[in-house]
Design an enzyme around this catalytic site. Structure first.
Site, PDB file in Angstrom:
ATOM      1  N   LYS A  11      26.777  92.386  56.234  1.00  0.00           N
ATOM      2  CA  LYS A  11      27.113  91.258  55.344  1.00  0.00           C
ATOM      3  C   LYS A  11      25.441  91.090  53.855  1.00  0.00           C
ATOM      4  CE  LYS A  11      25.155  86.841  55.951  1.00  0.00           C
ATOM      5  NZ  LYS A  11      23.981  87.037  55.130  1.00  0.00           N
ATOM      6  N   SER A  12      24.887  92.371  54.126  1.00  0.00           N
ATOM      7  CA  SER A  12      23.558  92.666  53.601  1.00  0.00           C
ATOM      8  C   SER A  12      24.789  93.954  52.738  1.00  0.00           C
ATOM      9  CB  SER A  12      22.942  93.134  54.016  1.00  0.00           C
ATOM     10  OG  SER A  12      21.869  91.963  54.824  1.00  0.00           O
ATOM     11  N   ARG A 110      15.395  75.809  50.120  1.00  0.00           N
ATOM     12  CA  ARG A 110      14.537  77.781  50.766  1.00  0.00           C
ATOM     13  C   ARG A 110      13.958  78.099  49.319  1.00  0.00           C
ATOM     14  NH1 ARG A 110      19.238  81.215  53.401  1.00  0.00           N
ATOM     15  NH2 ARG A 110      16.972  82.238  54.470  1.00  0.00           N
ATOM     16  N   SER A 155       9.938  90.838  53.843  1.00  0.00           N
ATOM     17  CA  SER A 155      11.495  90.361  53.020  1.00  0.00           C
ATOM     18  C   SER A 155      12.438  90.973  52.359  1.00  0.00           C
ATOM     19  CB  SER A 155      11.691  89.380  52.709  1.00  0.00           C
ATOM     20  OG  SER A 155      12.473  89.162  51.705  1.00  0.00           O
ATOM     21  N   GLN A 157      15.002  90.892  51.078  1.00  0.00           N
ATOM     22  CA  GLN A 157      15.916  90.183  49.935  1.00  0.00           C
ATOM     23  C   GLN A 157      14.323  89.787  48.535  1.00  0.00           C
ATOM     24  OE1 GLN A 157      17.017  86.189  50.618  1.00  0.00           O
ATOM     25  NE2 GLN A 157      18.747  86.821  52.535  1.00  0.00           N
ATOM     26  N   ASP A 303      17.772  88.020  62.255  1.00  0.00           N
ATOM     27  CA  ASP A 303      18.986  87.628  62.079  1.00  0.00           C
ATOM     28  C   ASP A 303      19.492  87.564  63.622  1.00  0.00           C
ATOM     29  OD1 ASP A 303      18.705  86.595  59.418  1.00  0.00           O
ATOM     30  OD2 ASP A 303      19.889  88.298  59.158  1.00  0.00           O
ATOM     31  N   LYS A 330      15.002  79.737  57.187  1.00  0.00           N
ATOM     32  CA  LYS A 330      16.599  80.425  57.286  1.00  0.00           C
ATOM     33  C   LYS A 330      17.034  79.863  56.800  1.00  0.00           C
ATOM     34  CE  LYS A 330      15.230  84.308  58.013  1.00  0.00           C
ATOM     35  NZ  LYS A 330      15.633  85.804  56.610  1.00  0.00           N
TER      36      LYS A 330
END
Ligand code: S3P
Length: 419
Positions: A11-12, A110, A155, A157, A303, A330
């Site tokens: 996915k990433s 979030r 992180s 992200q 995850d 999350k």
């Protein structure tokens, strides 16, 4: 539970292939792309900014170049996807237009302040809701300057958003993390021709480069494989091989933990695919024992903690998970949701602010589980059900967020799944 499977693309890496492909010169051809709600959200946002993406296998992205995105006419819908939202915030910070990102109820809870803070320091204007800058978030892009950002959280992200903004900034942009998070952005940016310097926990880019599109072969998602690795470890008589799984060391913490728990795990056919290590993974059922999971290991398996908690409940002895406060922000508060469903199934779990203690070895029984709209909770509960017996998982449609073929694969290995 016996057989060989392939899991969908990472996915990433799929998100990044779309995003970087869009910002590149020329075409990017993506094989093994993850077809799921989250990655469709990224594609939809890019299309709304004028990028042509041809669906299919391969997926083709017609790059518009770093400065070729167009202002969207509407709010960009990012669904359930934190990765879409945060990485796009970084890109939007460098655009000469304003855009708003919004998603579902879970996304609306979030925190986006972790990305807004460094982007504001670089010169962008970012507004969101409340003190934690939750979505909808509006980014007024502008002239950016490089910063040296010391992130309080490990992180990928955050790191990726700042590095992407750094491509639009004057001078050097660096991010230093408290621990190493997944490095797919660094690897793929290099593949697209960007010079990414790394020095310990610091990553650096220069503004003003050019991305060049090309071929991206996405490896199987270790976060999807995780459900089958744990299933094979806990179901008596099981043996499952998952082929072509990404085993990037910044992602593969689950393999270390399964080994530490005594699982019969073998890795074979190790190879490299578009700058990412890949291997075939085989797990055979065997006795597991408790372990400790904390520190720098946490970002490498963040995850996978819900399904590792299931393994811990089936192991002899105690497993302690610490330093995992991130689980609280999350797709659901995963410390609460995991503790709740495991207890409902008969496990003994203590909840901590930053993790949980699981006293394994109590037989699990079937239950009614609420997924709270969280794909990984629904799938972890399904794995627990393989040993617990008939379990009703409510909100299982959330599985389509990351793994629409999950139940088909589970059935293919011999599980009975209704619905
Ligand atoms: C991701 C990074 C991680 C992970 C998420 C995907 C990414 O989040 O939990 O599923 O693709 O960069 P954080 O950056 O919030 O740790």
């Amino acid at each position: 539970m016996r057989g060989e499977i392939r899991v969908p693309g990472d996915k990433s890496i799929s998100h990044r292939a779309l995003l970087f492909g869009a910002l590149a010169e020329g075409e990017t051809v993506i094989t093994g792309f993850l077809d799921s709600e989250d990655t469709h959200a990224t594609a939809g946002c890019l299309r709304a900014m004028g990028v042509t993406i041809d669906d299919g296998d391969p997926v083709r992205v017609h790059g518009v170049g770093l400065h070729g995105l167009r202002a969207p006419t509407d709010t960009l819908w990012t669904g359930n996807s934190g990765t879409t939202t945060r990485l796009l915030m970084g890109i939007l910070a460098g655009q000469p237009f304003t855009a708003t990102l919004a998603g579902d109820a879970s996304l609306g809870r979030r925190p986006m302040d972790r990305v807004a803070v460094p982007l504001r320091q670089m010169g962008a204007e970012v507004t969101g809701q409340g003190p934690r800058c939750t979505p909808p978030v509006t980014v007024h892009g502008g002239a950016l300057h490089g910063i040296a950002y010391a992130s309080p959280v490990a992180s990928a992200q955050v790191k990726s958003a700042v590095l992407l903004a750094g491509l639009y900034a004057e001078g050097t942009t660096s991010v230093t993390e408290p621990q190493k998070s997944r490095d797919h952005t660094e690897r793929m940016l290099r593949g697209f021709g960007i010079d990414v310097a790394e020095d310990g926990l610091t990553v650096r880019v220069q503004g003003g480069g050019t991305l060049r599109g090309g071929a991206v072969a996405v490896p199987g998602d270790i976060s999807a494989a995780a459900f089958f690795l744990v299933a094979a470890a806990i179901v008596p008589g099981a043996e499952v091989t998952v082929r072509g799984v990404g085993v990037n060391p910044t992602r593969a913490g689950i393999l270390d933990v399964l080994r530490a728990m005594g699982a019969d795990l073998t890795l074979s056919n190790a190879r490299e695919q578009t700058g990412e290590p890949v291997a075939d993974l085989t797990v055979r059922h065997g006795a597991l024992h408790g372990t400790e999971i904390g520190g720098g290991l946490i970002p490498r398996l963040i995850d996978e903690l819900p399904v590792l908690a299931v393994a811990a409940a089936c192991a002899q002895g105690t497993t302690v998970i610490r330093d995992a406060r991130e689980l609280r922000v999350k797709e659901s508060d995963r410390i609460a949701t995991v503790s709740r469903f495991l207890r409902d199934m008969g496990a003994e779990v203590e909840e901590h602010e930053d993790g949980m203690t699981i006293h394994g070895g109590h037989p699990l029984h079937g239950a009614v589980v609420e997924s709270d709209g969280d794909h990984r909770i629904a799938m972890s509960a399904a794995v627990a059900a393989l040993v617990a017996g008939a379990t009703e998982i409510r909100g299982a449609d959330a599985i389509a967020t990351s793994f629409p073929t999950f139940t088909a694969l589970l059935r293919g290995l011999g599980a009975r799944v209704e619905g």
